[in-house]
Enzyme design. Structure first.
Site, PDB file in Angstrom:
ATOM      1  CG  ASP A   9      38.757  22.763  30.316  1.00  0.00           C
ATOM      2  OD1 ASP A   9      39.635  23.035  29.465  1.00  0.00           O
ATOM      3  OD2 ASP A   9      37.799  23.518  30.562  1.00  0.00           O
ATOM      4  CB  CYS A  66      40.130  25.781  31.572  1.00  0.00           C
ATOM      5  SG  CYS A  66      39.915  27.483  32.127  1.00  0.00           S
ATOM      6  CG  HIS A  99      55.696  41.332  44.051  1.00  0.00           C
ATOM      7  ND1 HIS A  99      55.313  42.578  43.600  1.00  0.00           N
ATOM      8  CD2 HIS A  99      57.066  41.376  44.123  1.00  0.00           C
ATOM      9  CE1 HIS A  99      56.382  43.341  43.414  1.00  0.00           C
ATOM     10  NE2 HIS A  99      57.464  42.626  43.713  1.00  0.00           N
TER      11      HIS A  99
HETATM   12  C1  RB5 Z   1      34.974  25.112  28.439  1.00  0.00           C
HETATM   13  O1  RB5 Z   1      34.217  25.213  27.274  1.00  0.00           O
HETATM   14  C2  RB5 Z   1      35.415  26.487  28.900  1.00  0.00           C
HETATM   15  O2  RB5 Z   1      34.353  27.163  29.471  1.00  0.00           O
HETATM   16  C3  RB5 Z   1      36.561  26.388  29.871  1.00  0.00           C
HETATM   17  O3  RB5 Z   1      37.617  25.733  29.264  1.00  0.00           O
HETATM   18  C4  RB5 Z   1      37.131  27.695  30.392  1.00  0.00           C
HETATM   19  O4  RB5 Z   1      37.426  28.577  29.362  1.00  0.00           O
HETATM   20  C5  RB5 Z   1      36.379  28.334  31.479  1.00  0.00           C
HETATM   21  O5  RB5 Z   1      36.791  29.304  32.118  1.00  0.00           O
END
Ligand code: RB5
Length: 149
Positions: A9, A66, A99
């Site tokens: 993301d 993310c 594992h």
């Molecule tokens: C996005 O702002 C953020 O929530 C996402 O990248 C992540 O950290 C979620 O677990």
């Protein structure tokens, strides 16, 4: 050629691009499904994209990233057939393969790791599943998907 699917993301663009470059340097064919724009996207969408692509076949493993690695790893682990690890360091990355026989690893672009993420990626790649008693446990993980626990 060994193939890896990667998705992220907006919270992990720089980290993901460094992982993609590293994998390519190591000779992997990388299918990076994005994103590379800072526009906000939802990490469950990126996780399901990557997992769907992996399950279509032809990939050695997948990497999802993310901001923290948490949301995208939780999402990936909801997909049948996926075992996504969120390693904190090189030791955990090694264990994720030895594992847990993880087929995905996740990282956080906003996390300060105590060890280099690329070294963690290498540790995962260069380790092998140990089988034996671990196979039984991995089988039990997978049986949870069938609702038999
Ligand atoms: C996005 O702002 C953020 O929530 C996402 O990248 C992540 O950290 C979620 O677990």
């Amino acid at each position: 050629m060994s193939k890896v699917v990667v998705a992220n993301d907006h919270g992990a663009i720089e980290l993901t691009l460094s992982i993609v470059a590293h994998l390519e340097e190591r000779g992997f064919e990388v299918n990076h499904l994005g994103v590379t724009s800072p526009d906000s996207v939802d990490y469950p969408d990126m996780a399901t994209k990557a997992c769907g692509e992996y399950l279509a076949g032809g990939y050695d493993f997948g990497i999802v990233c993310c901001g923290t690695g948490i949301g995208i790893s939780i999402s990936a682990n909801k997909v049948d057939g996926i075992r996504c690890a969120l390693p904190q360091n090189i030791f955990a990355a090694t264990m994720a393969k030895e594992h847990n026989n993880a087929n995905f690893i996740a990282f956080g672009g906003r996390i300060e790791y105590s060890e280099n993420v690329l070294d963690m990626v290498d540790a995962f790649i260069d380790s092998s599943f140990q089988g034996g008693r671990h196979q039984k446990r991995v089988d039990k993980i997978m049986a949870i998907e069938g609702g038999t626990c």
